[in-house]
Design a protein around this motif. Sequence first.
Motif, PDB file in Angstrom:
ATOM      1  N   SER A  24       0.973  -1.485  -0.009  1.00 27.47           N
ATOM      2  CA  SER A  24      -0.016  -0.159   0.057  1.00 27.47           C
ATOM      3  C   SER A  24       0.732   1.241   0.134  1.00 27.47           C
ATOM      4  CB  SER A  24      -0.932  -0.227   1.175  1.00 27.47           C
ATOM      5  OG  SER A  24      -0.103   0.272   2.568  1.00 27.47           O
ATOM      6  N   ARG A  25       2.049   1.268   0.678  1.00 27.10           N
ATOM      7  CA  ARG A  25       2.879   2.617   0.740  1.00 27.10           C
ATOM      8  C   ARG A  25       3.579   2.691  -0.556  1.00 27.10           C
ATOM      9  NH1 ARG A  25       0.564   5.458   2.805  1.00 27.10           N
ATOM     10  NH2 ARG A  25       2.232   6.835   2.792  1.00 27.10           N
ATOM     11  N   ASN A  26       3.841   1.790  -1.322  1.00 26.50           N
ATOM     12  CA  ASN A  26       4.650   1.795  -2.346  1.00 26.50           C
ATOM     13  C   ASN A  26       3.862   1.930  -3.725  1.00 26.50           C
ATOM     14  OD1 ASN A  26       7.224   1.493  -1.421  1.00 26.50           O
ATOM     15  ND2 ASN A  26       6.998  -0.633  -1.255  1.00 26.50           N
ATOM     16  N   ASN A  27       2.580   2.397  -3.693  1.00 30.69           N
ATOM     17  CA  ASN A  27       1.623   2.287  -4.717  1.00 30.69           C
ATOM     18  C   ASN A  27       1.710   1.510  -5.966  1.00 30.69           C
ATOM     19  OD1 ASN A  27       0.509   4.903  -3.426  1.00 30.69           O
ATOM     20  ND2 ASN A  27       2.036   6.140  -4.107  1.00 30.69           N
ATOM     21  N   ILE A  28       1.783   0.480  -5.619  1.00 28.62           N
ATOM     22  CA  ILE A  28       2.011  -0.755  -6.599  1.00 28.62           C
ATOM     23  C   ILE A  28       0.560  -0.811  -7.064  1.00 28.62           C
ATOM     24  CG2 ILE A  28       2.208  -3.422  -6.832  1.00 28.62           C
ATOM     25  CD1 ILE A  28       4.373  -3.158  -4.482  1.00 28.62           C
ATOM     26  N   THR A  29      -0.707  -0.616  -6.600  1.00 30.71           N
ATOM     27  CA  THR A  29      -1.780  -0.939  -7.268  1.00 30.71           C
ATOM     28  C   THR A  29      -2.344   0.025  -8.150  1.00 30.71           C
ATOM     29  OG1 THR A  29      -3.093  -0.138  -5.323  1.00 30.71           O
ATOM     30  CG2 THR A  29      -2.453  -2.534  -5.125  1.00 30.71           C
ATOM     31  N   GLN A  30      -1.830   1.224  -8.163  1.00 30.29           N
ATOM     32  CA  GLN A  30      -2.264   2.685  -8.827  1.00 30.29           C
ATOM     33  C   GLN A  30      -3.799   2.849  -8.379  1.00 30.29           C
ATOM     34  OE1 GLN A  30      -0.089   4.494 -10.644  1.00 30.29           O
ATOM     35  NE2 GLN A  30       1.479   2.874  -9.687  1.00 30.29           N
ATOM     36  N   ASP A  31      -4.406   2.466  -7.375  1.00 24.64           N
ATOM     37  CA  ASP A  31      -5.722   2.741  -6.919  1.00 24.64           C
ATOM     38  C   ASP A  31      -5.417   3.262  -5.497  1.00 24.64           C
ATOM     39  OD1 ASP A  31      -8.405   3.135  -6.796  1.00 24.64           O
ATOM     40  OD2 ASP A  31      -9.003   0.964  -6.418  1.00 24.64           O
ATOM     41  N   PRO A  32      -5.823   4.569  -5.247  1.00 21.29           N
ATOM     42  CA  PRO A  32      -5.734   4.966  -3.849  1.00 21.29           C
ATOM     43  C   PRO A  32      -6.499   4.214  -2.781  1.00 21.29           C
ATOM     44  CG  PRO A  32      -6.200   6.943  -5.512  1.00 21.29           C
ATOM     45  CD  PRO A  32      -6.303   5.619  -6.187  1.00 21.29           C
ATOM     46  N   LEU A  33      -8.030   4.192  -3.337  1.00 20.10           N
ATOM     47  CA  LEU A  33      -8.923   3.492  -2.388  1.00 20.10           C
ATOM     48  C   LEU A  33      -8.527   2.155  -1.963  1.00 20.10           C
ATOM     49  CD1 LEU A  33     -11.262   3.338  -0.781  1.00 20.10           C
ATOM     50  CD2 LEU A  33     -12.620   2.474  -2.910  1.00 20.10           C
ATOM     51  N   LEU A  34      -7.913   1.311  -2.832  1.00 21.70           N
ATOM     52  CA  LEU A  34      -7.393   0.146  -2.545  1.00 21.70           C
ATOM     53  C   LEU A  34      -6.359   0.131  -1.879  1.00 21.70           C
ATOM     54  CD1 LEU A  34      -7.500  -3.138  -2.970  1.00 21.70           C
ATOM     55  CD2 LEU A  34      -6.176  -2.660  -5.011  1.00 21.70           C
ATOM     56  N   ASP A  35      -5.268   1.109  -1.963  1.00 25.80           N
ATOM     57  CA  ASP A  35      -4.150   1.459  -1.033  1.00 25.80           C
ATOM     58  C   ASP A  35      -4.461   1.701   0.289  1.00 25.80           C
ATOM     59  OD1 ASP A  35      -2.305   1.070  -2.975  1.00 25.80           O
ATOM     60  OD2 ASP A  35      -2.085   3.284  -3.531  1.00 25.80           O
ATOM     61  N   ILE A  36      -5.565   2.335   0.453  1.00 28.46           N
ATOM     62  CA  ILE A  36      -6.094   2.772   1.731  1.00 28.46           C
ATOM     63  C   ILE A  36      -6.599   1.407   2.491  1.00 28.46           C
ATOM     64  CG2 ILE A  36      -7.777   3.873   3.102  1.00 28.46           C
ATOM     65  CD1 ILE A  36      -7.385   6.193   1.311  1.00 28.46           C
ATOM     66  N   ILE A  37      -7.268   0.715   1.689  1.00 25.42           N
ATOM     67  CA  ILE A  37      -8.052  -0.691   2.432  1.00 25.42           C
ATOM     68  C   ILE A  37      -6.870  -1.531   2.870  1.00 25.42           C
ATOM     69  CG2 ILE A  37      -9.115  -2.625   1.616  1.00 25.42           C
ATOM     70  CD1 ILE A  37     -11.011  -0.791   0.022  1.00 25.42           C
ATOM     71  N   LEU A  38      -5.782  -1.807   2.039  1.00 23.66           N
ATOM     72  CA  LEU A  38      -4.721  -2.822   2.002  1.00 23.66           C
ATOM     73  C   LEU A  38      -3.918  -2.203   3.400  1.00 23.66           C
ATOM     74  CD1 LEU A  38      -3.457  -3.514  -1.519  1.00 23.66           C
ATOM     75  CD2 LEU A  38      -4.689  -4.757   0.111  1.00 23.66           C
ATOM     76  N   LEU A  39      -3.780  -0.774   3.480  1.00 21.05           N
ATOM     77  CA  LEU A  39      -3.044  -0.328   4.688  1.00 21.05           C
ATOM     78  C   LEU A  39      -3.750  -0.711   5.856  1.00 21.05           C
ATOM     79  CD1 LEU A  39      -0.545   1.450   5.648  1.00 21.05           C
ATOM     80  CD2 LEU A  39      -2.133   3.494   5.248  1.00 21.05           C
ATOM     81  N   VAL A  40      -5.094  -0.437   5.917  1.00 18.53           N
ATOM     82  CA  VAL A  40      -5.945  -0.700   7.189  1.00 18.53           C
ATOM     83  C   VAL A  40      -5.893  -2.364   7.406  1.00 18.53           C
ATOM     84  CG1 VAL A  40      -8.312  -0.413   7.873  1.00 18.53           C
ATOM     85  CG2 VAL A  40      -7.425   1.470   6.712  1.00 18.53           C
ATOM     86  N   LEU A  41      -5.973  -3.013   6.677  1.00 22.06           N
ATOM     87  CA  LEU A  41      -5.946  -4.616   6.781  1.00 22.06           C
ATOM     88  C   LEU A  41      -4.803  -4.768   7.370  1.00 22.06           C
ATOM     89  CD1 LEU A  41      -7.604  -7.084   6.611  1.00 22.06           C
ATOM     90  CD2 LEU A  41      -6.778  -7.185   4.393  1.00 22.06           C
ATOM     91  N   GLY A  42      -3.469  -4.322   6.750  1.00 21.88           N
ATOM     92  CA  GLY A  42      -2.377  -4.592   7.113  1.00 21.88           C
ATOM     93  C   GLY A  42      -1.981  -4.158   8.569  1.00 21.88           C
ATOM     94  N   ILE A  43      -2.570  -2.994   8.887  1.00 21.55           N
ATOM     95  CA  ILE A  43      -2.288  -2.559  10.211  1.00 21.55           C
ATOM     96  C   ILE A  43      -3.266  -3.156  11.147  1.00 21.55           C
ATOM     97  CG2 ILE A  43      -2.662  -0.412  11.894  1.00 21.55           C
ATOM     98  CD1 ILE A  43      -1.774   1.239   9.513  1.00 21.55           C
TER      99      ILE A  43
END
Length: 77
Positions: A24-43
């Motif tokens: 999520s922090r390296n913007n691999i997905t190129q989708d901001p919403l998906l990055d936030i979801i992955l970050l919250v799940l990881g945390i």
Amino acid sequence: MKANINKIDKLLRLFFGAILVIVSRNNITQDPLLDIILLVLGIYLIISVFINFCVIYLFLSYSSIPKKRRKVKRKQL
């Protein structure tokens, strides 16, 4: 809160949580919403390792910690 996560579960949660945060922090997905979801799940996965408790397991009435077998003494006649 009673602990419901065993050692193997902790290691897996820590590993996958770290991977999700890195992705999520390296913007691999190129989708901001998906990055936030992955970050919250990881945390969430990483925090559950440190508090030794999973809310999802609570709702499912599940625990990855095996129950200890109680020894029952039989009366001798």
